[in-house]
Motif scaffolding. Structure first.
Motif, short mmCIF file in Angstrom:
data_model
loop_
_atom_site.label_atom_id
_atom_site.label_comp_id
_atom_site.label_asym_id
_atom_site.label_seq_id
_atom_site.Cartn_x
_atom_site.Cartn_y
_atom_site.Cartn_z
N GLY A 1 0.84 -1.19 0.00
CA GLY A 1 0.00 0.00 0.00
C GLY A 1 0.87 1.24 0.00
N ALA B 1 -1.35 4.20 4.12
CA ALA B 1 -2.50 3.38 3.73
C ALA B 1 -3.04 2.53 4.89
CB ALA B 1 -2.13 2.46 2.56
N THR C 1 -4.42 2.35 -6.41
CA THR C 1 -4.14 3.25 -5.29
C THR C 1 -4.07 4.72 -5.69
OG1 THR C 1 -1.73 2.98 -5.56
CG2 THR C 1 -2.87 1.47 -4.05
N ASN D 1 -5.48 0.46 0.59
CA ASN D 1 -5.47 1.87 0.19
C ASN D 1 -6.50 2.62 1.04
OD1 ASN D 1 -4.64 4.08 -1.47
ND2 ASN D 1 -6.56 3.90 -2.61
#
Length: 235
Positions: free
Chosen positions: A35, A39, A234, A204
């Motif tokens: 991520g 995140a 993302t 995300n």
């Protein structure tokens, strides 16, 4: 399942760092946890290890609830945080002996020698941690994470700061460990994911954007590029 996460959430003020995520991880398949910055990756890992209390939801490791059975969880888990906390005024072998005794291990000297051999610290074992490079400090952190032969390994940026030779050696070690342990590793480096992971979770803004095998994820998005898929999910 070695790890089962159900509707796990954590909020800081008005910001939901982790927002009701659920997933599972099993022995023999290394799970990449990815991520962008902020995140919720590190927050999730800290909740899995019992270092951070969730606002809601549960995390179960090998049948133990991280909040209700934290001592049992700590016995079966090995954790390497992103910024490895070490006592830098101690010698490598001294620090690992301290870790072995903290776990109450039988034959601690033997466990220390085995961990040193596994992570390739034999030539550094009698040096002070303060004089080691970042890569070797990372190895010391990994050695303390595996010294008690945990069933579950949670590794946050485990290859950070390693040179290409060290990188290859630590990759090989993580692969070997992943054959009979449940391993979750977090990284920003897609080559690491390709080299090490069987399954992948992309988080995300605190929510899971993808959760599947790497090959299935590529087929689903009709792309061989994890970088491209990551950016798509993302942005």
């Amino acid at each position: 399942m070695s790890i089962k996460v159900t509707q796990l959430s954590k909020q800081y003020g008005l910001q939901k760092a982790v927002d009701g995520i659920s997933f599972e991880a099993v022995p023999g398949r290394i799970l990449g946890f990815l991520g962008p910055n902020g995140a919720g990756k590190s927050t999730t890992m800290r909740m899995l290890t019992g270092y951070l209390k969730p606002d809601s939801g549960t995390a179960d490791l090998c049948g133990f609830d991280t909040q209700l059975q934290s001592m049992e969880v700590r016995r079966i888990i090995g954790y390497l945080p992103e910024n490895t906390p070490l006592y830098t005024d101690m010698y490598v072998k001294e620090f690992l002996m301290f870790a072995a005794n903290a776990y109450g291990l039988d034959q601690p000297e033997r466990k220390v020698e085995l961990a040193i051999e596994q992570v390739g610290l034999k030539d550094e074992a009698h040096k002070k941690i303060s004089v080691l490079s970042k890569g070797y400090r990372q190895r010391v952190g990994l050695a303390q994470a595996i010294i008690h032969d945990p069933k579950v390994l949670i590794l946050d940026e485990p290859t950070s700061g390693l040179d290409p030779n060290q990188l290859a050696e630590i990759r090989d070690l993580i692969r070997k460990l992943g054959k009979d342990k449940t391993v979750i590793l977090s990284t920003h480096i897609m080559q690491e994911v390709e080299a090490l992971c069987d399954d992948i979770i992309i988080i995300n803004k605190g929510r899971i954007a993808a959760n599947s095998g790497i090959n299935e994820l590529k087929l689903q998005h009709e792309s061989d590029s994890l970088d491209e898929i990551f950016r798509k999910l993302t942005m």
